[in-house]
Design an enzyme around this catalytic site. Structure first.
Site, PDB file in Angstrom:
ATOM      1  N   HIS A  11       0.449  -1.395  -0.091  1.00 30.29           N
ATOM      2  CA  HIS A  11       0.076   0.103  -0.078  1.00 30.29           C
ATOM      3  C   HIS A  11       0.558   0.593   0.559  1.00 30.29           C
ATOM      4  O   HIS A  11       1.938   1.707   0.730  1.00 30.29           O
ATOM      5  CB  HIS A  11      -1.055   0.388   1.029  1.00 30.29           C
ATOM      6  CG  HIS A  11      -1.763   1.014   1.346  1.00 30.29           C
ATOM      7  ND1 HIS A  11      -3.120   1.987   0.003  1.00 30.29           N
ATOM      8  CD2 HIS A  11      -2.166   1.878   1.872  1.00 30.29           C
ATOM      9  CE1 HIS A  11      -3.598   2.393   0.163  1.00 30.29           C
ATOM     10  NE2 HIS A  11      -3.524   3.638   1.418  1.00 30.29           N
ATOM     11  N   ASP A  13       1.271   4.703   0.401  1.00 23.41           N
ATOM     12  CA  ASP A  13       0.950   6.497   0.548  1.00 23.41           C
ATOM     13  C   ASP A  13       1.931   7.263  -0.370  1.00 23.41           C
ATOM     14  O   ASP A  13       2.891   6.806   0.756  1.00 23.41           O
ATOM     15  CB  ASP A  13       0.446   6.659   2.079  1.00 23.41           C
ATOM     16  CG  ASP A  13      -0.622   5.713   2.432  1.00 23.41           C
ATOM     17  OD1 ASP A  13      -1.934   6.079   1.922  1.00 23.41           O
ATOM     18  OD2 ASP A  13      -0.821   5.548   3.171  1.00 23.41           O
ATOM     19  N   ASP A 123      -7.994   1.561   1.182  1.00 25.91           N
ATOM     20  CA  ASP A 123      -8.086   2.666   2.650  1.00 25.91           C
ATOM     21  C   ASP A 123      -8.259   3.813   2.536  1.00 25.91           C
ATOM     22  O   ASP A 123      -8.881   4.892   3.526  1.00 25.91           O
ATOM     23  CB  ASP A 123      -5.927   3.086   2.795  1.00 25.91           C
ATOM     24  CG  ASP A 123      -5.827   3.128   4.319  1.00 25.91           C
ATOM     25  OD1 ASP A 123      -7.166   2.741   4.937  1.00 25.91           O
ATOM     26  OD2 ASP A 123      -4.781   4.050   3.550  1.00 25.91           O
ATOM     27  N   HIS A 334      -5.922  10.312   0.090  1.00 26.73           N
ATOM     28  CA  HIS A 334      -6.844  10.319   1.216  1.00 26.73           C
ATOM     29  C   HIS A 334      -6.130  10.530   2.376  1.00 26.73           C
ATOM     30  O   HIS A 334      -6.668  11.719   2.885  1.00 26.73           O
ATOM     31  CB  HIS A 334      -7.445   8.200   1.015  1.00 26.73           C
ATOM     32  CG  HIS A 334      -6.260   7.358   1.382  1.00 26.73           C
ATOM     33  ND1 HIS A 334      -5.694   6.866   0.452  1.00 26.73           N
ATOM     34  CD2 HIS A 334      -5.421   7.009   2.523  1.00 26.73           C
ATOM     35  CE1 HIS A 334      -4.643   5.740   0.282  1.00 26.73           C
ATOM     36  NE2 HIS A 334      -4.721   6.056   1.740  1.00 26.73           N
TER      37      HIS A 334
HETATM   38 ZN   LIG Z   1      -3.204   4.683   2.772  1.00 24.63          ZN
END
Ligand SMILES: [Zn+2]
Length: 870
Positions: A11, A13, A123, A334
């Site tokens: 994941h 970010d 997410d 996000h």
């Molecule tokens: Zn995230």
């Protein structure tokens, strides 16, 4: 036998409590390991690159030499990329932004191979009810997410169909325990068993088939190299289960065999099993406002204007526009738009918004100049061009600047009619500021900058030219007069001594009292969530003494209100009841005499910490639900979430306060009338008051920590990390823009979505003079003095955007219907050869009826349609 799909992924970010720069270094490191594994280990079949192509962009910026290696792995089906550009938020990011996120993500994927056809957002903090429609618009039939569901949506299972009112539908695979349950799986048997026993209890119970997913990855997690050793242990520990490395597509292939899944609708914003952070919408209001403002500028001004220019013969700059979109889509991830990041990262986000807005403003200026410069007339005079970028003629008050050497002038239109205007201001301007060459050649004669106001009809999706003509004298008398009470065609408005407004709505014979009352309370929360103090006495602006001034001319009214709200400087002072600090608010209110719109600009100067400021807009309508917009539609939400009564008993992760996101409006209404707030800044509201009759909009919240534990509204562990973020206290100045409008009928019947669109699409002007520091060669293109590209004839639909198709010639017209089923028709000024209904990816679906040069489009409730015009 249970089949356990272990899906290797990371994941990503791009930024969070760490910067993009930091994660990029990890990325370069991790990608080598991933490619090495996929290239050299035939038993390692797949790796999922988090569903977003910005990872590849970041990687190739420093490793362009590895493009072929990556392409080979993608085409072999081993490295799985796309369909998104970034891991977008779905709550406070607009419809066009989400569409472009997929459009560019898929386009970038296709340079290397086929994208993963799954709307993978594992997410994002809540799921928009319109997502199935957007995904189907790109031929995506599957969706994977984690946050926001609970049984009350109609199922307690992890697989179901999710549909929208227009009939779009996706098959959902929910991650009931998130995307990271398979992170760093231990080789130690007892630890491994301890962890998986716990997960299998939930997964077994909630799955509708024999297929379970263990996503083997985590935030920024490097590839797990010992996964084969772990899998051997798993075979031994669970002989009744089959474990294998897999990909999400394989799971959907299995799910497709089950024909008895339930179908559910709506948004998912429940914080029962996972946190959704209802109240993150107002963290770092400067970031939130910048996003709202720039999204509106790109879709409402830049793209339609570029399209008009393109139709007139100029180039449509796809490349520049894609740069702008990608700049803001990086911010739509996000965590980024949620603003639950470190101060350093928020500075990076603001700088991207700065770059995106500067590009947008300058490209808008460029197109206005190109069109105006090329006007095919004999006049030598300076010109003023007014652009209307909505598909209907508008009669508007236009306030603009005219720069000229003339000491007096009049405005003429193409038929030589004199257009009356009112002078608001006149100042001298140094000629060097206009073009340094003028001063360079020794001419120091000043220019004058006139601020003028006029009211006129501007053609639909087009423009009108005015000529600035020398004249002996002009009557510059202003009609501005000081007033105590404002009378417009729609309202009678007075200002109370505390700075609130009393608005009498003439059409509905209704008075709204104390509009813009301020509410201030402590905020003991973090960047994720608002957290009130227990038993706190809130502070209101009721007893203040505000200064105000009202002036009105033939066109509009200006109200200026200045007030200072004493507040405690921090939580300690607040608990002690001492108001030793302040917030000052300057309301600059503009009300056109001929329209029902009350435009409000709030200049706020905050000096205190750990608090939240909201403005109240009372509607007199005791309400069960509010109506606001999400992407391409409207959404009804209860003013009181009934889960407030049971959240503690049921151990919800988060208290479900009715604090909600909107994109451009929120309204309360009954059968007879309604009142709405339109916004170009804050996207957070809550309906408050004993009778739930008042719209509260959040002006800002002020907190100093990224993540805290044990909040009143969010018990337990901290979200994120406990990092101080002093910039999130929002000390200093910021400006917000919103508007109020009253109307007959319900919010949906009155089509407030269209009112919001009009409010967010101001008339643009361009002043052509013979000087400009940046020279352009004259263009071959000749443009008419007045122009209208097309006009809608009969429509309740809202224009989403007008653009040129990415690949072909022609026009893309995207409209949506925020009301009952209807048929819209548009009259095209140039002969329409052919029109087609297309999907959101701009691919033709079917041809459209264009008899009598009219374009007819049928739209169901909350449906968005893309029309390709050739
Ligand atoms: Zn995230």
């Amino acid at each position: 036998m249970k089949k356990v799909h272990i899906v290797p992924h990371m994941h990503w970010d791009r930024e969070w409590y760490f910067s993009t720069e930091e994660s990029r270094i990890l990325l370069v490191n991790n990608m080598e390991e991933i490619m090495d594994m996929l290239e050299n280990n035939p038993n390692y079949p797949y790796y999922v690159l988090d569903g977003q192509t910005s990872i590849l962009e970041d990687y190739f910026a420093v490793k362009p030499e590895n493009k072929d290696r990556v392409r080979n792995l993608i085409q072999a089906g081993k490295l799985i990329i796309g369909p998104w550009y970034t891991q977008t938020d779905e709550m406070i990011v607009g419809g066009e932004s989400i569409v472009r996120n997929l459009l560019y993500g898929i386009k970038d994927s296709e340079e290397f191979g086929a994208p993963m056809r799954i709307g993978y957002l594992p997410d994002s903090f809540g799921q928009s009810s319109q997502m199935p429609q957007i995904l189907n618009g790109f031929d995506i039939k599957y969706s994977i997410f984690w946050r926001g569901t609970s049984e009350r949506h109609g199922t307690d299972q992890t697989e179901f169909y999710w549909e929208t009112a227009d009939g779009s539908k996706v098959l959902v695979q929910l991650f009931p325990l998130g995307y990271a349950i398979g992170k760093y799986l231990p080789e130690d048997e007892s630890e491994l068993q301890k962890r998986l026993d716990k997960y299998f209890t939930v997964l077994d119970k909630k799955a509708t088939t024999e297929n379970l997913i263990i996503p083997n990855g985590h935030d920024q997690m490097p590839i797990q190299k010992n996964i084969f050793e772990v899998m051997e242990k798993l075979h031994d520990l669970y002989p009744d289960r089959e474990f294998f490395l897999s990909k999400y597509e394989n799971v959907f292939d299995e799910l497709e065999k089950n024909h008895t899944l339930p179908t559910i609708q709506g948004e998912f914003l429940d914080g029962k099993y996972m946190r959704v952070h209802r109240s993150i919408y107002s963290t770092r209001m400067d970031i939130k406002s910048a996003n709202a403002r720039i999204e509106n500028k790109i879709t409402n001004i830049l793209e339609p204007l570029a399209t008009i220019a393109y139709r007139l013969g100029f180039e449509y700059h796809h490349g520049l526009i894609e740069l702008i979109w990608k700049e803001i889509m990086k911010n739509h991830a996000h965590d980024s738009i949620g603003s639950c990041c470190s101060d350093k990262v928020h500075r990076e986000i603001m700088s991207r918004f700065y770059l995106a807005e500067e590009k947008t403003d300058q490209l808008i200026e460029f197109y206005k100049r190109k069109i105006t410069d090329a006007t095919d007339v004999n006049y030598k005079e300076d010109r003023l061009t007014a652009f209307n970028l909505l598909p209907y003629e508008r009669n508007e008050v236009v306030t603009t600047e005219v720069i000229t050497k003339l000491s007096s002038f009049e405005l003429k239109d193409f038929q030589d009619n004199t257009i009356p205007f009112e002078l608001i201001d006149k100042t001298e301007l140094d000629p060097g500021l206009i073009d340094r060459q003028i001063v360079h050649y020794g001419n120091y004669d000043p220019f004058y900058k006139y601020t003028v106001q006029l009211k006129d009809h501007i053609p639909a999706m087009g423009y009108k030219t005015y000529y600035i003509v020398d004249c002996d004298q002009t009557n510059y008398d202003t009609t501005f007069e000081e007033k105590d009470v404002v009378e417009t065609d729609f309202y009678r408005i007075s200002v109370n001594s505390n700075g609130t407004l009393n608005i009498f709505d003439k059409e509905n014979q209704e008075e709204y009292q104390n509009v813009l009352l301020l509410e201030n309370g402590g905020d003991d929360g973090d960047e994720y969530d608002y957290s009130p103090l227990l038993n706190e006495k809130l502070i209101y602006s009721t007893q203040l003494n505000a200064e105000n001034k009202i002036v009105q001319n033939q066109f509009e009214t200006h109200i200026r209100i200045h007030l200072t709200l004493p507040v405690p400087s921090d939580l300690e002072y607040r608990k002690a009841g001492k108001r030793d600090s302040k917030v000052t608010v300057d309301w600059n209110i503009t009300i056109p005499n001929h329209k029902a719109l009350i435009k409000i600009e709030a200049e706020i100067d905050n000096q205190a910490r750990d608090h939240r400021l909201r403005a109240f807009i009372p509607t007199n309508i005791a309400s069960k639900f509010s109506v606001s917009d999400n992407q391409f539609g409207y959404i009804r939400r209860d003013v009181y979430d009934s889960a407030m009564d049971i959240w503690e008993k049921e151990n919800w992760n988060e208290r479900p306060d009715s604090i909600y996101p909107m994109l451009s409006y929120v309204g309360l209404s009954d059968d007879r009338h309604g009142l709405s707030v339109l916004t170009n800044s804050t996207r957070e509201y809550e309906i408050v008051g004993e009778n739930y009759d008042t719209i509260a909009i959040t002006l800002f919240r002020s907190i100093g920590v990224l993540g805290k534990e044990e909040l009143v509204r969010r018990p337990g562990r901290p979200s994120g990390i406990k990092l101080p973020t002093p910039d999130s206290q929002m000390l200093g100045k910021q400006t917000l823009e919103f508007a109020i409008v009253a109307y007959k009928g319900s919010t949906i019947e009155a089509n407030v979505a269209r009112m919001a669109k009009e409010y967010l699409t101001p008339i643009e002007t361009y002043n052509k003079i013979p000087y400009n520091a940046m020279k352009l060669n004259p263009s071959e293109v000749k443009t008419p003095e007045n122009y209208s590209l097309f006009i809608e004839e009969n429509s309740n639909a809202v224009l989403s955007t007008l653009k040129k198709p990415e690949k072909d010639d022609g026009l893309v017209l995207r409209i949506f219907n925020p009301g009952e089923e209807e048929e819209s028709s548009f009259h095209m000024s140039n002969h329409v050869c052919k029109a087609f209904e297309a999907n959101l990816n701009e691919e033709v679906v079917s041809s459209l009826d264009t008899r009598d040069e009219k374009l007819r489009v049928k739209l169901r409730e909350n449906q968005v349609k893309t029309v390709l015009i050739k």
